[in-house]
Design an enzyme around this catalytic site. Structure first.
Site, mmCIF file in Angstrom:
data_model
loop_
_atom_site.group_PDB
_atom_site.id
_atom_site.type_symbol
_atom_site.label_atom_id
_atom_site.label_comp_id
_atom_site.label_asym_id
_atom_site.label_seq_id
_atom_site.Cartn_x
_atom_site.Cartn_y
_atom_site.Cartn_z
ATOM 1 N N ASP A 13 0.751 -1.408 0.028
ATOM 2 C CA ASP A 13 -0.001 0.107 -0.102
ATOM 3 C C ASP A 13 0.855 1.313 -0.038
ATOM 4 O OD1 ASP A 13 -2.310 1.734 0.835
ATOM 5 O OD2 ASP A 13 -1.367 1.649 2.546
ATOM 6 N N ASP A 15 -0.260 4.988 0.820
ATOM 7 C CA ASP A 15 -0.093 6.011 1.766
ATOM 8 C C ASP A 15 -0.442 5.483 3.135
ATOM 9 O OD1 ASP A 15 -0.349 7.828 -0.182
ATOM 10 O OD2 ASP A 15 -2.428 7.668 -0.614
HETATM 11 MG MG LIG Z 1 -2.893 3.175 3.702
#
Ligand SMILES: [Mg+2]
Ligand SMILES: [Zn+2]
Length: 196
Positions: A13, A15
């Site tokens: 992932d 962010d």
């Molecule tokens: Mg995230």
């Protein structure tokens, strides 16, 4: 005798996992790596494990972020953290009915396809329950790295929780928990066995 079983790829992932979470950020100047991210990626690259990004960017669907802004932020991520072997990005929002926005498995499946590995051989690393649900739905191994944004129930429900990205790579590269023992003994190789 079991070989250390390396994953086919590690899918991160973006962010809150690779970089600090700045909601709907379109400014490359605000990209800041998470602690340990650069070294974690370097260790995986040295071990020749492909690394990829699987990221929801609903700011594009919401009109809060242009595709060009997003591209510039992603370019900054690569400038700071090095090149990724694949990027799988969902630019839709909840309610668009796409098959890629996590918790749907589409991004994991797409990244695995680009890297020519099975999703079952991938590790998905993320900071929230959506990442872990996407991993589970794709048949991948999910490892949660909680941040302050992570909900307690997301931690409780995660199959595997790591302290940080260093811990993730420790787990991934010295894997004793993998479900499939690799056949690696010399006698096995002599007999023409292979784990594929
Ligand atoms: Mg995230
Ligand atoms: Zn999507």
């Amino acid at each position: 005798m079991f070989e250390k079983r390396r994953p086919g790829a590690v899918l991160f992932d973006r962010d809150g996992t690779l970089i600090r979470d700045v909601p709907y950020n379109g400014d490359p100047g605000r990209v800041e790596p998470m602690p340990g991210a650069l070294e974690a990626l370097a260790r995986l690259r040295r071990a020749e494990v492909p690394v990829a990004v699987v990221t929801n960017q609903s700011g594009v669907a919401k009109g809060l972020l242009s595709p060009d802004d997003m591209d510039q932020v992603n370019a900054k991520v690569e400038e700071l953290l090095g090149p990724f072997d694949a990027w799988a990005i969902c630019v839709h929002d909840d309610g668009d009915g796409c098959t890629c926005r996590k918790p749907a498995p589409g991004l994991v499946i797409r990244a695995a396809a680009v890297l020519d590995v099975s999703p079952r051989d991938c590790v998905v690393v993320g900071d929230i329950g959506r990442d872990m649900e996407a991993a589970r739905a794709a048949g991948a191994r999910g490892i949660l790295v909680p941040t302050r944004q992570t909900l307690r129930e997301e931690i409780q429900q995660a199959a595997e929780v790591a302290d940080d990205l260093t811990d993730v790579v420790d787990r991934v590269l010295s894997d004793t928990g993998g479900p499939v023992p690799a056949v690696s003994a010399p006698w096995a190789r002599a007999m023409g066995w292979s784990r594929w």
